[in-house]
Design an enzyme around this catalytic site. Structure first.
Site, short mmCIF file in Angstrom:
data_model
loop_
_atom_site.label_atom_id
_atom_site.label_comp_id
_atom_site.label_asym_id
_atom_site.label_seq_id
_atom_site.Cartn_x
_atom_site.Cartn_y
_atom_site.Cartn_z
N ASP A 93 -1.34 5.27 -11.90
CA ASP A 93 -1.46 4.20 -10.92
C ASP A 93 -2.50 4.65 -9.90
OD1 ASP A 93 -1.16 2.23 -9.04
OD2 ASP A 93 1.03 2.33 -8.95
N TRP B 42 6.65 4.70 -5.31
CA TRP B 42 6.48 3.36 -4.72
C TRP B 42 7.69 2.52 -5.13
CZ3 TRP B 42 3.89 -1.19 -7.42
CH2 TRP B 42 3.68 -2.26 -6.52
N LYS C 127 -7.02 -2.19 -1.51
CA LYS C 127 -7.22 -1.34 -0.33
C LYS C 127 -8.69 -0.98 -0.15
CE LYS C 127 -2.80 -0.87 -1.49
NZ LYS C 127 -1.61 -1.39 -0.92
#
Ligand code: LMR
Length: 397
Positions: free
Chosen positions: A211, A130, A246
């Site tokens: 993560d 990311w 999300k």
């Protein structure tokens, strides 16, 4: 006064999303940012989240500050979600969890903690990762390096190279690992591979920093926490940053957490104290509204059941889109292999398109994907998947 302030080049994800917003073309398609859109092209307001919010608002009273570590019921609910309520590490009191400003906030607080207590540790990031990982850890003053991850030849994982690199890394390096739905590639470790990674992490005394931003978008809510539970069981110490952006559609509420798994309960006291000190320095204490919603969804049995079903339907819709794009592209470009759309998981696929091809997609067709070639599959829907396939086909033939 500010002549020496340099211009900001912009963010590869957020700035592109802003450009999309300003694009006047009616047929534009946003596959850039990691946001789940429904088949109607809108961010869904999940009924479980809406119901929780209405309850929370109906009960709302005064708004005192939350403690520096956040709301107690939110923190406990997060721990149960990540580890399972009966997890031995939790029962032994080895886990501290603080509420953070999204999982980005969790990464940042964790990075600052590591910089202070492991100042000479290098942070190892997957290649690629990311885009913001590097910025967060570098911003805390830590040294950054990478380990091999994505195999451009196969569109899969180069696990042996990853293992070899970690096996020869400096002791007490921090290894940032995506617990599921790797961002940006959609390529994950299998359970067997996680199990083979564990002794390497232990032998090199590495510090895993997990993560977990997409829990529920891989296999399911429980399975996606596999590596967290494996590490907890192994007795290792590690960090987890997780997010409800999300899986609850709470992007703008910035609901996340940072958990630190310590060797003993006694050590959690000082670790928690120093995490609170970092929070106090940076933003004092986290906001209340989103955390109340999350805690309500996770702890009310009816809302929890509803939410879990909603996560299944989001995950399944992405699968359908993967299949449709794969089918459309395979029909348009016979002889080319698009199977990676089917094997990669979660919100993202790595298309292998060059930055120039990505620019062409945007400029000529209004199809926005990141310049790294990352495509957000959750932005596809039954009305734009064919146009997306046609645009890609036109670029690559
Ligand atoms: C993404 O990767 O697109 C999302 O996680 C949004 C972000 O903050 O980058």
């Amino acid at each position: 006064m500010f002549r020496h302030v340099q211009p900001y080049a912009g963010d590869s994800i957020l700035s592109l999303n802003e450009t999309f917003g300003k694009d006047p073309r009616a047929n534009k398609i946003n596959l850039s940012i990691g946001i789940y859109f429904g088949d109607d092209g809108k961010i869904p307001m999940l009924p479980s989240v809406r119901a929780a919010e209405l309850q929370v608002v109906a009960e709302a009273g005064a708004r005192p500050y939350l403690p520096m570590e956040g709301a107690a019921n939110f923190r406990t609910a997060v721990q149960h979600l990540l580890f399972g309520a009966d997890n031995a590490a939790l029962q032994a009191g080895r886990v501290v969890t603080i509420q953070t400003v999204g999982s980005s906030g969790g990464l940042k607080v964790g990075a600052d903690f590591i910089k202070h207590y492991f100042p000479s540790s290098t942070v190892l990031l997957s290649d690629p990762t990311w885009d913001n990982h590097r910025a967060v850890f570098e911003g805390s003053g830590l040294k950054i390096s990478t380990y091999p991850y994505y195999d451009t030849e196969t569109g899969g994982l180069c696990f042996d190279a990853m293992l070899a690199a970690l096996a020869s890394s400096e002791r007490q390096s921090v290894v940032v690992l995506h617990a599921c739905c790797h961002n940006p590639t959609g390529v994950d470790l299998s359970k067997d591979q996680w199990q083979r990674l564990l002794p390497v992490l232990q032998e090199r005394e590495l510090i895993p920093f997990l993560d977990l931003a997409y829990q529920g978008f891989g296999d399911d809510i429980q399975e996606d926490a596999f590596i967290i539970r494996l590490l907890a069981e192994s007795g290792m110490s590690f960090f987890v940053a997780n997010s409800f952006s999300k899986n609850m559609g709470l992007y703008g509420e910035r609901c996340g957490a940072l958990s630190v798994i310590c060797p003993t309960e006694a050590q959690t006291v000082n670790v928690m104290g120093q995490l609170k000190a970092i929070v106090r320095r940076d933003y004092s204490n986290p906001p209340m509204h989103g955390a109340k919603i999350v805690a309500r969804v996770l702890t009310n049995p009816d809302l929890r059941l509803l939410w879990e079903a909603e996560v299944v339907s989001m995950r399944e819709r992405i699968h359908v889109m993967r299949n449709q794009l794969h089918y459309a592209l395979s029909s348009k470009c016979s002889g080319r292999d698009f199977d990676y759309f089917l094997t990669q998981r979660g919100m993202f696929s790595y298309t292998g398109l060059s930055p120039l091809q990505c620019d062409q997609l945007k400029d000529s067709f209004g199809v926005y994907i990141l310049r790294s070639g990352r495509m957000c599959m959750a932005g596809l829907n039954s009305r734009n998947v064919e146009a997306t396939a046609s645009a890609i086909a036109a670029i690559i033939v």
